[in-house]
Design a protein around this motif. Structure first.
Motif, mmCIF file in Angstrom:
data_model
loop_
_atom_site.group_PDB
_atom_site.id
_atom_site.type_symbol
_atom_site.label_atom_id
_atom_site.label_comp_id
_atom_site.label_asym_id
_atom_site.label_seq_id
_atom_site.Cartn_x
_atom_site.Cartn_y
_atom_site.Cartn_z
ATOM 1 N N TYR A 60 -9.635 10.798 7.321
ATOM 2 C CA TYR A 60 -8.104 10.571 7.289
ATOM 3 C C TYR A 60 -7.463 11.504 6.679
ATOM 4 O O TYR A 60 -7.094 11.579 5.456
ATOM 5 C CB TYR A 60 -7.932 9.000 6.700
ATOM 6 C CG TYR A 60 -6.680 8.445 7.122
ATOM 7 C CD1 TYR A 60 -6.584 7.499 8.215
ATOM 8 C CD2 TYR A 60 -5.526 8.380 6.598
ATOM 9 C CE1 TYR A 60 -5.710 6.860 8.607
ATOM 10 C CE2 TYR A 60 -4.201 7.743 6.905
ATOM 11 C CZ TYR A 60 -4.388 6.949 8.163
ATOM 12 O OH TYR A 60 -3.369 6.329 8.594
ATOM 13 N N GLY A 94 2.342 6.483 8.799
ATOM 14 C CA GLY A 94 1.149 5.428 8.445
ATOM 15 C C GLY A 94 1.264 4.465 9.701
ATOM 16 O O GLY A 94 0.030 4.094 10.227
ATOM 17 N N VAL A 105 -3.425 7.014 0.943
ATOM 18 C CA VAL A 105 -4.487 6.345 1.952
ATOM 19 C C VAL A 105 -5.729 7.249 2.270
ATOM 20 O O VAL A 105 -6.768 6.763 2.289
ATOM 21 C CB VAL A 105 -3.710 6.080 3.255
ATOM 22 C CG1 VAL A 105 -4.934 5.498 4.182
ATOM 23 C CG2 VAL A 105 -2.723 4.838 3.095
ATOM 24 N N LYS A 154 0.951 -1.273 -0.106
ATOM 25 C CA LYS A 154 -0.016 -0.004 0.246
ATOM 26 C C LYS A 154 0.773 1.130 -0.045
ATOM 27 O O LYS A 154 1.678 1.406 0.835
ATOM 28 C CB LYS A 154 -0.980 -0.081 1.279
ATOM 29 C CG LYS A 154 -1.866 -1.137 1.446
ATOM 30 C CD LYS A 154 -2.944 -0.981 0.184
ATOM 31 C CE LYS A 154 -4.101 -1.994 0.238
ATOM 32 N NZ LYS A 154 -4.946 -1.969 -0.796
ATOM 33 N N GLN A 180 1.406 4.732 1.104
ATOM 34 C CA GLN A 180 0.826 5.611 2.188
ATOM 35 C C GLN A 180 0.540 6.988 1.809
ATOM 36 O O GLN A 180 -0.194 7.574 2.416
ATOM 37 C CB GLN A 180 1.871 5.388 3.181
ATOM 38 C CG GLN A 180 1.979 4.222 4.085
ATOM 39 C CD GLN A 180 0.474 3.497 4.279
ATOM 40 O OE1 GLN A 180 -0.126 3.864 5.317
ATOM 41 N NE2 GLN A 180 -0.010 2.566 3.733
ATOM 42 N N TYR A 220 -9.693 5.877 2.186
ATOM 43 C CA TYR A 220 -9.822 5.472 3.781
ATOM 44 C C TYR A 220 -11.395 5.896 4.103
ATOM 45 O O TYR A 220 -11.866 4.950 4.716
ATOM 46 C CB TYR A 220 -8.748 6.083 4.651
ATOM 47 C CG TYR A 220 -9.039 5.466 6.088
ATOM 48 C CD1 TYR A 220 -7.972 4.647 6.626
ATOM 49 C CD2 TYR A 220 -9.777 6.074 6.972
ATOM 50 C CE1 TYR A 220 -8.123 4.037 7.866
ATOM 51 C CE2 TYR A 220 -9.875 5.567 8.388
ATOM 52 C CZ TYR A 220 -8.911 4.634 8.734
ATOM 53 O OH TYR A 220 -9.155 3.956 9.744
#
Length: 200
Positions: free
Chosen positions: A116, A125, A104, A99, A101, A108
């Motif tokens: 987020y 993260g 995200v 993933k 970061q 999210y």
């Protein structure tokens, strides 16, 4: 050696008793991913397995790799990295998920129902896992060095070894915490859940 340093050495040693973790850390540099870390469940769950007298690899659902590439936040780029990760570790009987970061915050809330804020690094993260004692990551040692992997454990390791699960103020999404903690305790019944300051 201080108690904290000794516990860090113990954690790294125990995490590497899981042969899949050792293989992942050995090969991770081949991917050339920026700010790449092996994180979360595959590490702390290996430690809990050893504390429980289980195989180092028992009860671990997947293995997570974090990296941080702010230059391309597209889903296609992340999927391309995932394809490379899957190919590199295809001989191992595990699922490895990668993933980025840096992206995200883009998905999210859609998945988990909570906003987020954007992250600034992969280690940022790690700091936001739902349970503080699970906020751990290992980065491979420099190529050709005799060093151990680099450990990042922003909240220390005492609660990890004590089996204390409590909400993370950096990611205060209590329903998500409660579901995660219950899942952990199903697999490791000796863990203690402390929600809102009250043992469960």
């Amino acid at each position: 050696m201080t108690g904290e340093a000794a516990l860090s050495r113990r954690f790294v040693s125990e995490a590497l008793q899981n042969p899949h973790n050792a293989a992942l850390l050995e090969r991770l540099p081949f991917l050339g991913l920026p700010d790449a870390w092996l994180v979360a469940g595959c590490l702390f769950q290996t430690v809990w397995n050893l504390q429980s007298g289980l195989s180092a690899t028992a009860n671990i659902k997947d293995y997570d790799v974090f990296y941080f590439n702010a230059s391309d936040l597209s889903e296609d780029a992340e999927q391309a990295v995932q394809a490379r990760v899957t190919a590199l570790f295809s001989d191992l009987p595990i699922t490895v998920e990668a993933k980025n970061q840096a992206r995200v915050h883009l998905w999210y809330e859609r998945w988990f129902g909570y906003p987020y804020a954007p992250l600034q690094s992969a280690s940022n993260g790690i700091e936001r896992f739902l349970v503080p004692c699970t906020c751990v990551g290992l980065q491979p040692a420099r190529e050709g060095s005799d060093e151990s992997p680099t450990l990042y454990a922003p909240y220390g390791l005492d609660e990890l070894y004590a089996g204390l699960l409590r909400p993370n103020p950096a990611c205060p999404h209590l329903p998500l915490f409660e579901a995660k903690a219950a899942s952990y305790r199903e697999r490791w019944p000796w863990l203690a859940i402390e929600a809102g300051g009250l043992p469960v």
